[in-house]
Design an enzyme around this catalytic site. Sequence first.
Site, PDB file in Angstrom:
ATOM      1  CG  ASP A  30      -2.069   0.944   1.116  1.00  0.00           C
ATOM      2  OD1 ASP A  30      -2.358   1.409  -0.004  1.00  0.00           O
ATOM      3  OD2 ASP A  30      -2.689   1.246   2.151  1.00  0.00           O
ATOM      4  CG  HIS A  47      -0.368   2.203  -9.221  1.00  0.00           C
ATOM      5  ND1 HIS A  47      -0.509   1.843  -7.903  1.00  0.00           N
ATOM      6  CD2 HIS A  47      -1.477   2.920  -9.529  1.00  0.00           C
ATOM      7  CE1 HIS A  47      -1.667   2.304  -7.437  1.00  0.00           C
ATOM      8  NE2 HIS A  47      -2.269   2.968  -8.400  1.00  0.00           N
ATOM      9  CG  LEU A 141       9.398 -17.372  -3.761  1.00  0.00           C
ATOM     10  CD1 LEU A 141       9.349 -17.254  -2.235  1.00  0.00           C
ATOM     11  CD2 LEU A 141       9.883 -16.056  -4.366  1.00  0.00           C
TER      12      LEU A 141
END
Length: 253
Positions: A30, A47, A141
């Site tokens: 965020d 972004h 991962l």
Amino acid sequence: MAPKDTMQAAVASPETGGGNGPAHVAIIMDGNGRWATQRGRPRVAGHRVGAERVREIVRACPDLGVRYLTLYAFSTENWKRSVEEVITLMGLLERYILSETEKLSREGVRVRFIGDRARLSERLQRLMERMEARTCANDRLHLTIAVNYGARDEIARAARTLARDLAEGRLSEEEADETALGNRMDTAGLPDPDLVVRTSGETRVSNFLLWQSAYSEYLFTRTLWPDFSVEDLRDAISHFAGRERRFGAVARR
Ligand code: IPE
Ligand code: IPE
Ligand code: MG
């Protein structure tokens, strides 16, 4: 990098001694919009930089002992934003998939997407499926990306599937337990997150992994996502290592 004092523990002071690093870290990424606004730039610029941080953080995880990384990229509520912002976010996701699929595949990363895909473009859905298929044999991962994800929506969809299985006799009423519902979540097969990090100083969950984070540790940092560095992730991990998780039992002596 965030000064140490901006890290706030959601629970009382960290217990000292012992504890291992979190195997599963989930992040509510965020603060992109505020990062851009602070610089007099359009929100979408935040972004773009945020997407770069994703690339870095993903790459750093294996060396930090993180086996599972779950990233909140777009919520079921984020459609309320301007068309321009939504289009930019979807475009960044497409570009991420296009640029990372082969790289992550070579690096042993398995990628999965959670959330309701039905509302996404056909093209994006195809790219997501291709990335999942291309990386499905990997195990170094486990990267899970939440797109059009809302925990309430996920729980409701899982409940619907469970109801259908009950109605069609694939499951008895006695079998409709926590495990049965958990197995119908988008995250089926993934361990619950050990640590949930939220950047940008907001101390709320915003509809993220409500079911799975029942016993997760939470860490809120004021650092905005475009500023979140590998060093910040390292700090979050060491903070986690100092906590004592009791899962409802009595403290160890
Ligand atoms: C997080 O940053 C990215 C998404 C929610 C997609 P925000 O866009 O929410 O940034 P702020 O919270 O407005 O600063
Ligand atoms: C949560 O952030 C969603 C993502 C990070 C993808 P928001 O910025 O959408 O959450 P609120 O509106 O502050 O609760
Ligand atoms: Mg936000």
